[in-house]
Design a protein around this motif. Structure first.
Motif, PDB file in Angstrom:
ATOM      1  N   GLU A   1     -10.893 -38.948  16.238  1.00  0.00           N
ATOM      2  CA  GLU A   1     -10.243 -37.677  15.879  1.00  0.00           C
ATOM      3  C   GLU A   1      -8.786 -37.902  15.506  1.00  0.00           C
ATOM      4  O   GLU A   1      -8.274 -37.338  14.550  1.00  0.00           O
ATOM      5  N   TYR A   2      -8.151 -38.705  16.314  1.00  0.00           N
ATOM      6  CA  TYR A   2      -6.725 -39.009  16.098  1.00  0.00           C
ATOM      7  C   TYR A   2      -6.544 -39.710  14.745  1.00  0.00           C
ATOM      8  O   TYR A   2      -5.702 -39.315  13.933  1.00  0.00           O
TER       9      TYR A   2
ATOM     10  N   ALA B   1      -7.050 -37.543  11.809  1.00  0.00           N
ATOM     11  CA  ALA B   1      -5.938 -36.616  11.594  1.00  0.00           C
ATOM     12  C   ALA B   1      -4.722 -37.325  10.999  1.00  0.00           C
ATOM     13  O   ALA B   1      -3.998 -36.742  10.199  1.00  0.00           O
ATOM     14  N   TYR B   2      -4.496 -38.541  11.411  1.00  0.00           N
ATOM     15  CA  TYR B   2      -3.230 -39.201  11.041  1.00  0.00           C
ATOM     16  C   TYR B   2      -3.353 -40.286   9.970  1.00  0.00           C
ATOM     17  O   TYR B   2      -2.342 -40.746   9.450  1.00  0.00           O
TER      18      TYR B   2
ATOM     19  N   ALA C   1      -2.957 -31.576   1.672  1.00  0.00           N
ATOM     20  CA  ALA C   1      -3.078 -30.418   2.574  1.00  0.00           C
ATOM     21  C   ALA C   1      -3.091 -29.097   1.808  1.00  0.00           C
ATOM     22  O   ALA C   1      -3.764 -28.149   2.194  1.00  0.00           O
TER      23      ALA C   1
ATOM     24  N   ARG D   1      -1.494 -32.764  20.348  1.00  0.00           N
ATOM     25  CA  ARG D   1      -2.742 -32.374  19.685  1.00  0.00           C
ATOM     26  C   ARG D   1      -3.971 -32.872  20.452  1.00  0.00           C
ATOM     27  O   ARG D   1      -4.934 -32.137  20.611  1.00  0.00           O
TER      28      ARG D   1
ATOM     29  N   ARG E   1       4.352 -38.863   2.709  1.00  0.00           N
ATOM     30  CA  ARG E   1       4.402 -37.452   3.103  1.00  0.00           C
ATOM     31  C   ARG E   1       4.069 -36.539   1.925  1.00  0.00           C
ATOM     32  O   ARG E   1       3.391 -35.522   2.078  1.00  0.00           O
TER      33      ARG E   1
ATOM     34  N   ASP F   1      -1.781 -32.947   8.273  1.00  0.00           N
ATOM     35  CA  ASP F   1      -2.875 -32.478   7.423  1.00  0.00           C
ATOM     36  C   ASP F   1      -2.937 -30.952   7.345  1.00  0.00           C
ATOM     37  O   ASP F   1      -3.843 -30.400   6.730  1.00  0.00           O
TER      38      ASP F   1
ATOM     39  N   GLN G   1       0.397 -36.566   1.456  1.00  0.00           N
ATOM     40  CA  GLN G   1      -0.216 -35.740   2.512  1.00  0.00           C
ATOM     41  C   GLN G   1      -0.081 -34.257   2.174  1.00  0.00           C
ATOM     42  O   GLN G   1      -1.008 -33.475   2.367  1.00  0.00           O
TER      43      GLN G   1
END
Lengths: 284, 326
Positions: free
Chosen positions: A211-212, A215-216, A252, B47, A245, B282, A248
């Motif tokens: 999950e981490y 996400a990253y 997003a 998180r 960034r 994100d 990203q």
């Protein structure tokens, strides 16, 4: 078995490691300072030797190794996180031989330093772990006594978020059955009997780490775009961070198609590219 | 409910702690010296922790009642806030707490008696009326079954009628309010965003419909209620969405017995925003263009939507019932 590619296991002694090394098909890849193992999915392990300092040094060694491998596989845009599990035996005043405990806190007896692993794993009882320099024969507190967890913790948290650093201890001796009764065979058997628990802890950690990392980490398409930018222009370290960034943000905001279009244009420098990417976003 | 309960040495023998430990006896209980050992550490991930937060029972020292930030609330005297809890059981993506704290664990300061004595001192020191906000660093009502906040603090304010207590919340946990006689100096201020924003950003939060129902029940029982429309997050259908929300609310709420309504745009200190961007790289909300003014981040409102929104709201309420949250 689920793939446990982002798990690092840390054992003090080869007898503590043996059953898990077999179970996870871990094979030796480095036999120099510390014995380091790896399997085909990417899981790694190290046998540290006894005591705080050995645990600290060997854990750091494995951390550096995992970092190097991660860097080679990526574009220097952040390395996938890994979870750490220290597995070993310990003494407890009351608990039955073979009981397993996850560390709720780790007290380094020598320094008085106390650490609190995050309670993110379920299914195993929690207990305080006391790391001592010499075997504790009196079991003065309601805790598991052992010799490596504090050293392991000190290094492991340098390489990952602290939720991913956990300690699992299996009781090998207690007030009724002293440390003198602990044999190599008993150690191997105790760990073998807990393989299901170990495997479950690893699976839970892997799931959290996934999950981490999802996400990253940048997705494949983003990495490709960054790669093409890095091949076309020279970027300073700061500019690389800015580029990451920006990619990203485009992703997003669901402007990836536009990002591709801009990147395909020709610019005189990385600065100009970054400027154009920023300008487009500010017009949204 | 919690992954573990940490207990500060100082409060080990506190009755409130003993009761909670007995109630949650199956959850691991872990002793610590000070809550900061767990809560303020470096290298934590908010998180990830939010998935299985722990409860920390602690004692708060120092100034427990602080002047509220400029523009935080309504006019009516000097205003203060107090935080008996840090962090919230909800998971609102826009929330500044994510950027303010390193840990997602809940800290409950159990020394309510100390809060009470400082609130009382503050009330006595005020020349005129004073206002006390609860729910700045947490949602006071959401944790009511555990914290018993209302059970303790409503009687405090029932004695001090010159002071007003505002309980800011998104919770429907109002049994402790409905079970007692309403206090004329207590306001239950419910926060809302538009339906779309709520679905998108407010995780684990009761639905808008349920929140409205609860406000209705509270009004019918004689409690003063207030509406807090924040944070306003710009989107292409903003005015239409809020128009819909206002219609839904004001169709059910008695405006004559509405204490106040406010609007506040999305805003937070720059440092918090920076932390949240790292936490949620994100997330679309944090990928948007921002403006920074006096250390405060806001989203860019190109169409002066805030003013238009105020005009729509003022069709439903009296101007004296409205204020803009700065």
């Amino acid at each position: 078995m689920v793939s446990l590619q982002n798990i690092n296991l840390v054992f003090a002694h080869k007898f503590e490691a043996q059953a898990a090394l077999d179970f996870f098909s871990l094979e030796i890849v480095d036999n120099r300072e510390f014995k380091i193992y790896q399997n085909s999915s990417g899981m790694q392990a190290v046998v540290t030797g006894m005591g705080f300092e050995n645990a600290k040094s060997a854990t750091a060694k494995l951390g550096e190794r995992a970092l190097e491998i991660g860097m080679k596989n990526g574009l220097n845009m952040g390395v996938a996180a890994r979870a750490w599990l220290n597995i070993g035996i310990g003494g407890h005043p009351e608990a039955d031989i073979g009981s397993g405990f996850l560390a709720s806190k780790i007290i380094h007896r020598n320094s008085g330093d106390t650490q609190f692993p995050a309670p993110v794993l379920t299914g195993v009882e929690k207990a305080a772990i006391v790391t001592v320099d010499k075997p504790e024969l009196g079991y003065p507190e309601n805790a598991v006594y052992e010799m490596e967890a504090a050293g392991f913790w000190a290094s492991a948290i340098e390489y990952t978020s602290l939720e991913f650093v956990q300690v699992l201890k299996i009781v090998s001796d207690n007030k009724k059955q002293s440390i003198d009764t602990v044999t190599k065979e008993l150690v191997v058997d105790l760990i073998k009997e807990k393989l299901e628990t170990i495997s479950d802890c690893c699976a839970q950690l892997q799931s959290l780490v996934n999950e981490y990392n999802n996400a990253y980490s940048l997705d494949v398409a983003s990495l490709e775009i960054i790669k093409s930018c890095l091949e076309s222009y020279h970027f300073t370290v700061t500019q690389k961070i800015q580029l990451k960034r920006l990619v990203q943000r485009y992703s997003a905001i669901h402007l990836f198609a536009q990002l591709r279009k801009i990147v395909e244009l020709t610019f005189s420098s990385s600065n100009e590219l970054i400027g154009e990417l920023s300008k487009y976003l500010s017009r949204q | 409910m919690f992954s573990a309960i940490y207990i500060e040495d100082e409060v080990r023998e506190h009755d409130r702690v003993k009761e909670l430990l007995e109630r949650f006896s199956s959850i691991p209980h872990i002793d610590c010296q000070r809550y900061g050992e767990v809560f303020n550490r470096k290298g934590q991930n908010f998180r990830i922790q939010k998935k299985s937060p722990a409860l920390i029972l602690a004692k708060k020292y120092g100034n427990l009642v602080l002047p509220s930030p400029d523009g935080y609330g309504f006019d009516g005297g000097k205003s203060y806030y107090f935080s008996h809890m840090l962090n919230c059981i909800y998971d609102c993506r826009y929330c500044f707490l994510q950027g303010m704290y390193r840990s997602a664990n809940y800290v409950l300061f159990v020394n309510y008696e100390d809060f009470e004595s400082q609130i009382t001192e503050s009330i006595k020191a005020s020349d005129g009326p004073s206002i006390y906000y609860s729910g700045y660093d947490c949602d006071s009502l959401a944790f009511e079954p555990v914290s018993k906040f209302c059970d303790y603090f409503l009687p405090v304010f029932s004695i001090h009628t010159s002071a007003v207590l505002e309980i800011r919340t998104k919770s429907t946990q109002v049994r402790s309010l409905l079970d007692v006689k309403p206090l004329p100096n207590c306001i239950v201020a419910m926060s809302f965003t538009s339906d779309g924003a709520s679905l998108r950003y407010e995780h684990k939060v009761p639905t808008i419909r349920k929140r409205i129902e609860v406000l209705q029940k509270l009004q019918q029982a004689g409690w003063l209620v207030a509406l807090r429309f924040e944070p306003i997050i710009w989107d292409s259908n903003l005015l239409e969405n809020y128009h819909k929300l206002f219609t839904e609310i004001f169709h059910r709420i008695d405006i004559d017995f509405l204490h106040s309504a406010s609007i506040g745009e999305f805003r937070m200190p720059t440092s918090f925003h920076k932390n949240i961007v790292k936490l949620y790289p994100d997330e679309e909300l944090f990928a948007r263009e921002i403006q920074i003014d006096n250390g405060l981040v806001t989203l860019i409102d190109k169409e002066d939507s805030l003013r238009q929104l105020e005009q729509i709201l003022l069709r439903y309420i009296k101007p004296e019932q409205y204020y803009r949250c700065a």
